[in-house]
Design a protein around this motif. Structure first.
Motif, PDB file in Angstrom:
ATOM      1  N   PHE A 191       3.422  18.549  14.292  1.00 56.04           N
ATOM      2  CA  PHE A 191       3.629  17.132  14.591  1.00 56.04           C
ATOM      3  C   PHE A 191       2.861  16.246  13.620  1.00 56.04           C
ATOM      4  CE2 PHE A 191       1.958  13.323  16.667  1.00 56.04           C
ATOM      5  CZ  PHE A 191       3.148  12.632  16.833  1.00 56.04           C
ATOM      6  N   PHE A 192       1.596  16.565  13.383  1.00 60.80           N
ATOM      7  CA  PHE A 192       0.797  15.747  12.467  1.00 60.80           C
ATOM      8  C   PHE A 192       1.338  15.821  11.044  1.00 60.80           C
ATOM      9  CE2 PHE A 192      -2.812  16.094  15.616  1.00 60.80           C
ATOM     10  CZ  PHE A 192      -2.729  14.762  16.000  1.00 60.80           C
ATOM     11  N   LEU A 193       1.816  16.974  10.654  1.00 58.25           N
ATOM     12  CA  LEU A 193       2.410  17.106   9.332  1.00 58.25           C
ATOM     13  C   LEU A 193       3.699  16.296   9.240  1.00 58.25           C
ATOM     14  CD1 LEU A 193       1.926  18.448   6.650  1.00 58.25           C
ATOM     15  CD2 LEU A 193       3.233  20.395   7.451  1.00 58.25           C
ATOM     16  N   TRP A 194       4.528  16.354  10.274  1.00 60.92           N
ATOM     17  CA  TRP A 194       5.752  15.550  10.320  1.00 60.92           C
ATOM     18  C   TRP A 194       5.416  14.064  10.271  1.00 60.92           C
ATOM     19  CZ3 TRP A 194       7.268  11.989  14.003  1.00 60.92           C
ATOM     20  CH2 TRP A 194       8.573  11.534  13.899  1.00 60.92           C
ATOM     21  N   LEU A 195       4.377  13.671  11.005  1.00 62.90           N
ATOM     22  CA  LEU A 195       3.952  12.271  11.014  1.00 62.90           C
ATOM     23  C   LEU A 195       3.503  11.834   9.621  1.00 62.90           C
ATOM     24  CD1 LEU A 195       3.441   9.894  13.000  1.00 62.90           C
ATOM     25  CD2 LEU A 195       1.091  10.708  13.141  1.00 62.90           C
ATOM     26  N   ALA A 196       2.755  12.677   8.937  1.00 63.88           N
ATOM     27  CA  ALA A 196       2.289  12.331   7.596  1.00 63.88           C
ATOM     28  C   ALA A 196       3.439  12.243   6.602  1.00 63.88           C
ATOM     29  CB  ALA A 196       1.256  13.352   7.119  1.00 63.88           C
ATOM     30  N   ILE A 197       4.417  13.108   6.744  1.00 60.52           N
ATOM     31  CA  ILE A 197       5.553  13.108   5.819  1.00 60.52           C
ATOM     32  C   ILE A 197       6.456  11.913   6.051  1.00 60.52           C
ATOM     33  CG2 ILE A 197       7.685  14.342   5.260  1.00 60.52           C
ATOM     34  CD1 ILE A 197       6.102  16.941   5.631  1.00 60.52           C
ATOM     35  N   ASN A 198       6.651  11.528   7.303  1.00 63.29           N
ATOM     36  CA  ASN A 198       7.607  10.473   7.623  1.00 63.29           C
ATOM     37  C   ASN A 198       7.018   9.067   7.658  1.00 63.29           C
ATOM     38  OD1 ASN A 198       9.985  12.009   7.853  1.00 63.29           O
ATOM     39  ND2 ASN A 198       9.242  12.796   9.804  1.00 63.29           N
ATOM     40  N   THR A 199       5.718   8.921   7.472  1.00 66.37           N
ATOM     41  CA  THR A 199       5.110   7.591   7.414  1.00 66.37           C
ATOM     42  C   THR A 199       5.334   7.019   6.020  1.00 66.37           C
ATOM     43  OG1 THR A 199       3.445   8.221   9.026  1.00 66.37           O
ATOM     44  CG2 THR A 199       2.975   6.292   7.689  1.00 66.37           C
ATOM     45  N   ARG A 200       5.959   5.863   5.963  1.00 61.22           N
ATOM     46  CA  ARG A 200       6.249   5.210   4.689  1.00 61.22           C
ATOM     47  C   ARG A 200       5.520   3.874   4.621  1.00 61.22           C
ATOM     48  NH1 ARG A 200       7.781   9.549   2.885  1.00 61.22           N
ATOM     49  NH2 ARG A 200       9.877  10.289   3.159  1.00 61.22           N
ATOM     50  N   PRO A 201       4.702   3.688   3.609  1.00 60.91           N
ATOM     51  CA  PRO A 201       4.045   2.391   3.449  1.00 60.91           C
ATOM     52  C   PRO A 201       5.053   1.334   2.991  1.00 60.91           C
ATOM     53  CG  PRO A 201       3.357   3.920   1.724  1.00 60.91           C
ATOM     54  CD  PRO A 201       4.248   4.668   2.639  1.00 60.91           C
ATOM     55  N   ASP A 202       4.796   0.085   3.386  1.00 63.00           N
ATOM     56  CA  ASP A 202       5.677  -1.016   2.992  1.00 63.00           C
ATOM     57  C   ASP A 202       5.481  -1.414   1.531  1.00 63.00           C
ATOM     58  OD1 ASP A 202       6.843  -1.147   5.483  1.00 63.00           O
ATOM     59  OD2 ASP A 202       5.352  -2.576   6.242  1.00 63.00           O
ATOM     60  N   GLY A 203       4.349  -1.088   0.992  1.00 59.11           N
ATOM     61  CA  GLY A 203       4.068  -1.413  -0.406  1.00 59.11           C
ATOM     62  C   GLY A 203       2.690  -0.902  -0.779  1.00 59.11           C
ATOM     63  N   ASP A 204       2.254  -1.246  -1.992  1.00 58.74           N
ATOM     64  CA  ASP A 204       0.929  -0.820  -2.446  1.00 58.74           C
ATOM     65  C   ASP A 204      -0.187  -1.432  -1.612  1.00 58.74           C
ATOM     66  OD1 ASP A 204       2.057   0.721  -4.392  1.00 58.74           O
ATOM     67  OD2 ASP A 204       1.864  -0.814  -5.959  1.00 58.74           O
ATOM     68  N   TRP A 205       0.082  -2.553  -0.999  1.00 59.89           N
ATOM     69  CA  TRP A 205      -0.917  -3.269  -0.219  1.00 59.89           C
ATOM     70  C   TRP A 205      -1.087  -2.691   1.186  1.00 59.89           C
ATOM     71  CZ3 TRP A 205       1.462  -4.940   4.120  1.00 59.89           C
ATOM     72  CH2 TRP A 205       2.848  -5.075   4.063  1.00 59.89           C
ATOM     73  N   ASP A 206      -0.211  -1.821   1.632  1.00 61.24           N
ATOM     74  CA  ASP A 206      -0.208  -1.316   3.005  1.00 61.24           C
ATOM     75  C   ASP A 206      -1.219  -0.171   3.158  1.00 61.24           C
ATOM     76  OD1 ASP A 206       0.404  -0.944   5.628  1.00 61.24           O
ATOM     77  OD2 ASP A 206       2.453  -0.224   5.288  1.00 61.24           O
TER      78      ASP A 206
END
Length: 78
Positions: free
Chosen positions: A39-54
């Motif tokens: 689950f934590f690995l899936w969470l890390a893979i699927n989290t997308r930052p909105d930009g460099d500032w995020d």
């Protein structure tokens, strides 16, 4: 006692009986920690930052990776 029943102490003890029970008992935390790690690995893979500032999203990705490694390490230790 009746002639057809046996007492549990009459049966010879076999060391594989203990190992089988230990495998069943340890299987529960191994499976649960593996699911948590996935689950934590899936969470890390699927989290997308909105930009460099995020920076919050980058922090969540790092935390997810770290928790996946920790829970996988706990599985390895078991």
């Amino acid at each position: 006692m009746s002639s057809g029943s046996q007492c549990w102490s009459d049966r010879p003890h076999h060391p594989d009986d203990d190992r089988r029970l230990l495998r069943v008992i340890l299987a529960v935390p191994v499976v649960l920690l593996t699911v948590v790690s996935a689950f934590f690995l899936w969470l890390a893979i699927n989290t997308r930052p909105d930009g460099d500032w995020d920076q919050a999203a980058y922090g969540e990705i790092e935390l997810g990776r770290a928790l996946a490694v920790v829970s996988a390490g706990a599985v390895g230790a078991l």
